[in-house]
Design a protein around this motif. Sequence first.
Motif, PDB file in Angstrom:
ATOM      1  N   VAL A  78       0.865  -1.182   0.000  1.00  0.00           N
ATOM      2  CA  VAL A  78       0.000   0.000   0.000  1.00  0.00           C
ATOM      3  C   VAL A  78       0.900   1.230   0.000  1.00  0.00           C
ATOM      4  O   VAL A  78       1.701   1.422   0.926  1.00  0.00           O
ATOM      5  CB  VAL A  78      -0.945   0.014   1.220  1.00  0.00           C
ATOM      6  N   LEU A  79       0.776   2.054  -1.035  1.00  0.00           N
ATOM      7  CA  LEU A  79       1.587   3.260  -1.143  1.00  0.00           C
ATOM      8  C   LEU A  79       0.902   4.462  -0.507  1.00  0.00           C
ATOM      9  O   LEU A  79       1.559   5.326   0.059  1.00  0.00           O
ATOM     10  CB  LEU A  79       1.884   3.560  -2.619  1.00  0.00           C
ATOM     11  N   GLU A  80      -0.404   4.517  -0.636  1.00  0.00           N
ATOM     12  CA  GLU A  80      -1.181   5.637  -0.099  1.00  0.00           C
ATOM     13  C   GLU A  80      -2.578   5.135   0.209  1.00  0.00           C
ATOM     14  O   GLU A  80      -3.132   4.326  -0.536  1.00  0.00           O
ATOM     15  CB  GLU A  80      -1.250   6.761  -1.141  1.00  0.00           C
ATOM     16  N   ASP A  81      -3.142   5.616   1.304  1.00  0.00           N
ATOM     17  CA  ASP A  81      -4.480   5.188   1.681  1.00  0.00           C
ATOM     18  C   ASP A  81      -5.243   6.344   2.317  1.00  0.00           C
ATOM     19  O   ASP A  81      -5.245   6.494   3.528  1.00  0.00           O
ATOM     20  CB  ASP A  81      -4.414   4.005   2.643  1.00  0.00           C
ATOM     21  N   PRO A  82      -5.903   7.163   1.499  1.00  0.00           N
ATOM     22  CA  PRO A  82      -6.660   8.283   2.065  1.00  0.00           C
ATOM     23  C   PRO A  82      -7.879   7.826   2.868  1.00  0.00           C
ATOM     24  O   PRO A  82      -8.358   8.554   3.726  1.00  0.00           O
ATOM     25  CB  PRO A  82      -7.074   9.097   0.845  1.00  0.00           C
ATOM     26  N   CYS A  83      -8.360   6.631   2.620  1.00  0.00           N
ATOM     27  CA  CYS A  83      -9.512   6.098   3.364  1.00  0.00           C
ATOM     28  C   CYS A  83      -9.102   5.670   4.764  1.00  0.00           C
ATOM     29  O   CYS A  83      -9.811   5.891   5.729  1.00  0.00           O
ATOM     30  CB  CYS A  83     -10.121   4.930   2.601  1.00  0.00           C
ATOM     31  N   GLY A  84      -7.941   5.025   4.875  1.00  0.00           N
ATOM     32  CA  GLY A  84      -7.427   4.619   6.171  1.00  0.00           C
ATOM     33  C   GLY A  84      -8.086   3.400   6.776  1.00  0.00           C
ATOM     34  O   GLY A  84      -7.937   3.146   7.961  1.00  0.00           O
ATOM     35  N   ASN A  85      -8.791   2.620   5.985  1.00  0.00           N
ATOM     36  CA  ASN A  85      -9.470   1.460   6.548  1.00  0.00           C
ATOM     37  C   ASN A  85      -9.566   0.365   5.498  1.00  0.00           C
ATOM     38  O   ASN A  85     -10.316   0.472   4.539  1.00  0.00           O
ATOM     39  CB  ASN A  85     -10.869   1.854   7.021  1.00  0.00           C
ATOM     40  N   HIS A  86      -8.795  -0.702   5.693  1.00  0.00           N
ATOM     41  CA  HIS A  86      -8.835  -1.853   4.790  1.00  0.00           C
ATOM     42  C   HIS A  86      -9.727  -2.947   5.339  1.00  0.00           C
ATOM     43  O   HIS A  86      -9.669  -4.074   4.886  1.00  0.00           O
ATOM     44  CB  HIS A  86      -7.440  -2.460   4.606  1.00  0.00           C
ATOM     45  N   PHE A  87     -10.515  -2.631   6.348  1.00  0.00           N
ATOM     46  CA  PHE A  87     -11.269  -3.686   7.012  1.00  0.00           C
ATOM     47  C   PHE A  87     -12.118  -4.493   6.031  1.00  0.00           C
ATOM     48  O   PHE A  87     -12.270  -5.697   6.182  1.00  0.00           O
ATOM     49  CB  PHE A  87     -12.152  -3.144   8.137  1.00  0.00           C
ATOM     50  N   SER A  88     -12.656  -3.846   5.003  1.00  0.00           N
ATOM     51  CA  SER A  88     -13.465  -4.593   4.037  1.00  0.00           C
ATOM     52  C   SER A  88     -12.629  -5.646   3.326  1.00  0.00           C
ATOM     53  O   SER A  88     -13.156  -6.632   2.836  1.00  0.00           O
ATOM     54  CB  SER A  88     -14.115  -3.654   3.023  1.00  0.00           C
ATOM     55  N   SER A  89     -11.299  -5.460   3.286  1.00  0.00           N
ATOM     56  CA  SER A  89     -10.424  -6.467   2.694  1.00  0.00           C
ATOM     57  C   SER A  89     -10.243  -7.651   3.624  1.00  0.00           C
ATOM     58  O   SER A  89      -9.750  -8.683   3.222  1.00  0.00           O
ATOM     59  CB  SER A  89      -9.050  -5.865   2.390  1.00  0.00           C
ATOM     60  N   CYS A  90     -10.625  -7.489   4.881  1.00  0.00           N
ATOM     61  CA  CYS A  90     -10.398  -8.541   5.878  1.00  0.00           C
ATOM     62  C   CYS A  90     -11.665  -9.268   6.283  1.00  0.00           C
ATOM     63  O   CYS A  90     -11.633 -10.122   7.145  1.00  0.00           O
ATOM     64  CB  CYS A  90      -9.745  -7.938   7.113  1.00  0.00           C
ATOM     65  N   GLY A  91     -12.768  -8.896   5.723  1.00  0.00           N
ATOM     66  CA  GLY A  91     -14.008  -9.562   6.075  1.00  0.00           C
ATOM     67  C   GLY A  91     -14.489 -10.420   4.928  1.00  0.00           C
ATOM     68  O   GLY A  91     -13.869 -10.480   3.877  1.00  0.00           O
ATOM     69  N   GLY A  92     -15.592 -11.082   5.128  1.00  0.00           N
ATOM     70  CA  GLY A  92     -16.183 -11.857   4.049  1.00  0.00           C
ATOM     71  C   GLY A  92     -16.875 -10.928   3.062  1.00  0.00           C
ATOM     72  O   GLY A  92     -17.034  -9.738   3.315  1.00  0.00           O
ATOM     73  N   HIS A  93     -17.247 -11.477   1.947  1.00  0.00           N
ATOM     74  CA  HIS A  93     -17.999 -10.676   0.977  1.00  0.00           C
ATOM     75  C   HIS A  93     -19.385 -11.285   0.798  1.00  0.00           C
ATOM     76  O   HIS A  93     -19.628 -12.432   1.136  1.00  0.00           O
ATOM     77  CB  HIS A  93     -17.250 -10.531  -0.347  1.00  0.00           C
ATOM     78  N   CYS A  94     -20.281 -10.486   0.251  1.00  0.00           N
ATOM     79  CA  CYS A  94     -21.652 -10.973   0.092  1.00  0.00           C
ATOM     80  C   CYS A  94     -21.714 -12.047  -0.994  1.00  0.00           C
ATOM     81  O   CYS A  94     -20.895 -12.100  -1.897  1.00  0.00           O
ATOM     82  CB  CYS A  94     -22.605  -9.814  -0.208  1.00  0.00           C
ATOM     83  N   SER A  95     -22.709 -12.897  -0.858  1.00  0.00           N
ATOM     84  CA  SER A  95     -22.907 -13.999  -1.800  1.00  0.00           C
ATOM     85  C   SER A  95     -24.400 -14.265  -1.906  1.00  0.00           C
ATOM     86  O   SER A  95     -25.196 -13.735  -1.114  1.00  0.00           O
ATOM     87  CB  SER A  95     -22.194 -15.257  -1.306  1.00  0.00           C
ATOM     88  N   GLY A  96     -24.773 -15.098  -2.837  1.00  0.00           N
ATOM     89  CA  GLY A  96     -26.177 -15.473  -2.967  1.00  0.00           C
ATOM     90  C   GLY A  96     -26.696 -16.127  -1.694  1.00  0.00           C
ATOM     91  O   GLY A  96     -27.802 -15.849  -1.234  1.00  0.00           O
ATOM     92  N   GLY A  97     -25.868 -16.990  -1.096  1.00  0.00           N
ATOM     93  CA  GLY A  97     -26.266 -17.652   0.145  1.00  0.00           C
ATOM     94  C   GLY A  97     -26.442 -16.678   1.300  1.00  0.00           C
ATOM     95  O   GLY A  97     -27.385 -16.799   2.080  1.00  0.00           O
ATOM     96  N   LEU A  98     -25.566 -15.686   1.387  1.00  0.00           N
ATOM     97  CA  LEU A  98     -25.671 -14.695   2.455  1.00  0.00           C
ATOM     98  C   LEU A  98     -26.937 -13.853   2.295  1.00  0.00           C
ATOM     99  O   LEU A  98     -27.659 -13.616   3.260  1.00  0.00           O
ATOM    100  CB  LEU A  98     -24.436 -13.793   2.477  1.00  0.00           C
ATOM    101  N   HIS A  99     -27.216 -13.422   1.060  1.00  0.00           N
ATOM    102  CA  HIS A  99     -28.442 -12.642   0.819  1.00  0.00           C
ATOM    103  C   HIS A  99     -29.687 -13.447   1.192  1.00  0.00           C
ATOM    104  O   HIS A  99     -30.630 -12.919   1.775  1.00  0.00           O
ATOM    105  CB  HIS A  99     -28.541 -12.197  -0.647  1.00  0.00           C
ATOM    106  N   LYS A 100     -29.669 -14.730   0.865  1.00  0.00           N
ATOM    107  CA  LYS A 100     -30.825 -15.574   1.179  1.00  0.00           C
ATOM    108  C   LYS A 100     -30.981 -15.747   2.687  1.00  0.00           C
ATOM    109  O   LYS A 100     -32.078 -15.617   3.229  1.00  0.00           O
ATOM    110  CB  LYS A 100     -30.697 -16.931   0.493  1.00  0.00           C
ATOM    111  N   LEU A 101     -29.876 -16.021   3.381  1.00  0.00           N
ATOM    112  CA  LEU A 101     -29.926 -16.203   4.837  1.00  0.00           C
ATOM    113  C   LEU A 101     -30.307 -14.915   5.566  1.00  0.00           C
ATOM    114  O   LEU A 101     -31.138 -14.927   6.468  1.00  0.00           O
ATOM    115  CB  LEU A 101     -28.562 -16.669   5.354  1.00  0.00           C
ATOM    116  N   ARG A 102     -29.673 -13.827   5.174  1.00  0.00           N
ATOM    117  CA  ARG A 102     -29.860 -12.570   5.891  1.00  0.00           C
ATOM    118  C   ARG A 102     -31.165 -11.883   5.544  1.00  0.00           C
ATOM    119  O   ARG A 102     -31.872 -11.385   6.413  1.00  0.00           O
ATOM    120  CB  ARG A 102     -28.683 -11.625   5.586  1.00  0.00           C
ATOM    121  N   ASP A 103     -31.498 -11.843   4.233  1.00  0.00           N
ATOM    122  CA  ASP A 103     -32.633 -11.041   3.775  1.00  0.00           C
ATOM    123  C   ASP A 103     -33.770 -11.847   3.169  1.00  0.00           C
ATOM    124  O   ASP A 103     -34.797 -11.277   2.812  1.00  0.00           O
ATOM    125  CB  ASP A 103     -32.157 -10.018   2.725  1.00  0.00           C
TER     126      ASP A 103
END
Length: 139
Positions: free
Chosen positions: A88-113
């Motif tokens: 990482v050379l520059e990060d104006p956002c300062g938060n990579h947490f989304s890179s460390c979590g799971g991502h949404c999927s068809g199964g997640l949408h079905k379970l959650r919503d």
Amino acid sequence: MPNGLLTEISIPARHGRAVEVRKGQVLRIELTEGKQVGDCAFFNLHDFREWFHVGQTWATNVMLGYGTSKKFKYFYSKPPRDNVMFTVLEDPCGNHFSSCGGHCSGGLHKLRDGVTGMRHCQGNLEEALAPWGITGDDI
């Protein structure tokens, strides 16, 4: 092209795109509309069995003092390789947490919503990486 820019790609919301980034090149990801999540999957172009590993990235950056649970300097590949895939050379956002979590999927949408048939990050990544023979099981 200004600043050595090779290409500029705009990815519409709820879609994905894959690009090849070679050693020494810079990948810049910029949010252009509101708060977005840029789910990413990184693979070694010459060996798709080597890919970005969330846990190794998080642990190694924290243990070596290069970052925290939300912001880190290096993206590492999975063991046994443990190679730096990106710096990482520059990060104006300062938060990579989304890179460390799971991502949404068809199964997640079905379970959650209780919703089926809507676009999701897993499907976007699958579509984008299909030309390289990378499947959903690899992401």
